[in-house]
Design a protein around this motif. Structure first.
Motif, short mmCIF file in Angstrom:
data_model
loop_
_atom_site.label_atom_id
_atom_site.label_comp_id
_atom_site.label_asym_id
_atom_site.label_seq_id
_atom_site.Cartn_x
_atom_site.Cartn_y
_atom_site.Cartn_z
N LEU A 270 0.84 -1.19 0.00
CA LEU A 270 0.00 0.00 0.00
C LEU A 270 0.87 1.24 0.00
O LEU A 270 2.01 1.20 0.44
N ASN A 271 0.31 2.32 -0.53
CA ASN A 271 1.03 3.58 -0.52
C ASN A 271 0.68 4.36 0.75
O ASN A 271 -0.30 4.06 1.42
N THR A 272 1.47 5.33 1.08
CA THR A 272 1.21 6.15 2.26
C THR A 272 0.31 7.32 1.87
O THR A 272 0.66 8.09 0.98
N PRO A 273 -0.85 7.44 2.51
CA PRO A 273 -1.76 8.52 2.14
C PRO A 273 -1.31 9.86 2.70
O PRO A 273 -0.47 9.93 3.60
N ALA A 274 -1.88 10.91 2.17
CA ALA A 274 -1.65 12.25 2.72
C ALA A 274 -2.29 12.33 4.10
O ALA A 274 -3.22 11.60 4.42
N GLY B 298 -7.89 -9.51 -3.72
CA GLY B 298 -6.95 -8.78 -4.56
C GLY B 298 -7.19 -9.05 -6.03
O GLY B 298 -7.62 -10.15 -6.41
N ASN B 299 -6.90 -8.04 -6.86
CA ASN B 299 -7.06 -8.22 -8.31
C ASN B 299 -5.76 -7.96 -9.06
O ASN B 299 -5.75 -7.84 -10.27
N GLY B 300 -4.65 -7.83 -8.33
CA GLY B 300 -3.36 -7.60 -8.96
C GLY B 300 -3.10 -6.13 -9.27
O GLY B 300 -1.99 -5.76 -9.62
N GLY B 301 -4.11 -5.29 -9.14
CA GLY B 301 -3.96 -3.85 -9.39
C GLY B 301 -4.30 -3.06 -8.16
O GLY B 301 -4.65 -3.61 -7.11
N ASP B 302 -4.22 -1.74 -8.28
CA ASP B 302 -4.55 -0.87 -7.15
C ASP B 302 -6.04 -0.93 -6.85
O ASP B 302 -6.86 -0.84 -7.75
N GLN B 303 -6.37 -1.07 -5.57
CA GLN B 303 -7.75 -0.98 -5.09
C GLN B 303 -7.78 0.21 -4.14
O GLN B 303 -7.08 0.23 -3.13
N ALA B 304 -8.55 1.23 -4.51
CA ALA B 304 -8.51 2.50 -3.81
C ALA B 304 -9.44 2.53 -2.59
O ALA B 304 -10.61 2.19 -2.69
N TYR B 305 -8.89 2.95 -1.48
CA TYR B 305 -9.63 3.21 -0.24
C TYR B 305 -9.55 4.70 0.05
O TYR B 305 -8.62 5.38 -0.39
N THR B 306 -10.50 5.19 0.81
CA THR B 306 -10.40 6.55 1.35
C THR B 306 -10.57 6.46 2.86
O THR B 306 -11.29 5.61 3.37
N SER C 116 -15.16 17.96 8.79
CA SER C 116 -14.55 16.84 8.06
C SER C 116 -13.38 17.34 7.23
O SER C 116 -13.36 18.48 6.77
N ALA C 117 -12.43 16.48 7.04
CA ALA C 117 -11.28 16.79 6.20
C ALA C 117 -11.46 16.10 4.85
O ALA C 117 -12.27 15.18 4.70
N THR C 118 -10.71 16.56 3.88
CA THR C 118 -10.71 15.89 2.58
C THR C 118 -10.23 14.46 2.80
O THR C 118 -9.23 14.24 3.51
N PRO C 119 -10.92 13.49 2.23
CA PRO C 119 -10.50 12.10 2.43
C PRO C 119 -9.08 11.86 1.93
O PRO C 119 -8.68 12.40 0.90
N ALA C 120 -8.34 11.08 2.68
CA ALA C 120 -7.01 10.65 2.25
C ALA C 120 -7.19 9.40 1.40
O ALA C 120 -7.91 8.48 1.79
N SER C 121 -6.56 9.38 0.24
CA SER C 121 -6.64 8.20 -0.64
C SER C 121 -5.47 7.29 -0.36
O SER C 121 -4.34 7.74 -0.17
N ILE C 122 -5.76 6.00 -0.36
CA ILE C 122 -4.70 5.00 -0.17
C ILE C 122 -5.00 3.83 -1.09
O ILE C 122 -6.13 3.40 -1.22
N ASN C 123 -3.98 3.37 -1.80
CA ASN C 123 -4.13 2.26 -2.72
C ASN C 123 -3.55 0.99 -2.12
O ASN C 123 -2.42 1.00 -1.62
N VAL C 124 -4.33 -0.06 -2.18
CA VAL C 124 -3.90 -1.38 -1.72
C VAL C 124 -3.75 -2.24 -2.97
O VAL C 124 -4.64 -2.26 -3.82
N ARG C 125 -2.64 -2.94 -3.07
CA ARG C 125 -2.41 -3.84 -4.21
C ARG C 125 -2.04 -5.20 -3.65
O ARG C 125 -1.06 -5.34 -2.94
N CYS C 126 -2.89 -6.20 -3.96
CA CYS C 126 -2.65 -7.57 -3.49
C CYS C 126 -2.59 -8.53 -4.66
O CYS C 126 -3.19 -8.28 -5.72
#
Length: 153
Positions: free
Chosen positions: A37-41, A115-123, A56-66
């Motif tokens: 996973l990447n480190t979100p803002a 997992g789908n082998g690509g980035d799966q985006a979470y907020t 509320s703050a702007t959502p931080a995006s984080i990508n998980v890749r499995c």
């Protein structure tokens, strides 16, 4: 002519006697599955004491890749879970209750994802509850709390 014909006949005879042999072999591959996973803002919140609406703050995006087809779960550290994807915390310095909401299109926060082998985006969306006084002895005070998104596979 005989001198030329004899070597040619001998070469042809050796070709006719050539044979082949074949054998099979296996290639064994061991795949070690992984998730990254990447480190979100960072989420930055501004709150005024006794506010009538949540901040509320702007959502931080984080990508998980499995690895493709690998089941995994995503959870945030600590905090009381009010629903499967909302975590409640109290900031000890400012004495404010806040929430972190973990969301993703087509995925679950604490449930099993695949997992789908690509980035799966979470907020991850931070928000401060309404009508709180907080604790601060000056015009403004701030505090930072570190949180961890854990991917278990």
């Amino acid at each position: 002519m005989k001198k030329l014909l004899l070597p040619l006949l001998m070469a042809l005879a050796s070709l006719a006697q050539a044979q082949t042999a074949t054998g099979n072999f296996n290639v064994a591959i061991t795949l070690t599955t992984a998730c990254t996973l990447n480190t979100p803002a960072n989420g930055a919140l501004a709150y005024t004491s006794f506010a009538a609406s949540e901040s509320s703050a702007t959502p931080a995006s984080i990508n998980v890749r499995c690895t493709n087809t690998l089941p995994y779960t995503a959870t945030l550290d600590g905090g009381a879970t009010t629903t499967s994807n909302v975590y409640t915390f109290t900031d000890g310095t400012l004495n404010l209750t806040y929430r972190l909401t973990l969301a993703a299109a087509g995925l679950t926060g604490t449930g099993t994802n695949v997992g789908n082998g690509g980035d799966q985006a979470y907020t991850i969306t931070p928000s401060v509850n309404t009508a709180q006084s907080g604790t601060c002895a000056t015009d403004t005070c701030s505090s930072t709390a570190a949180h961890t998104l854990t991917i278990t596979y």
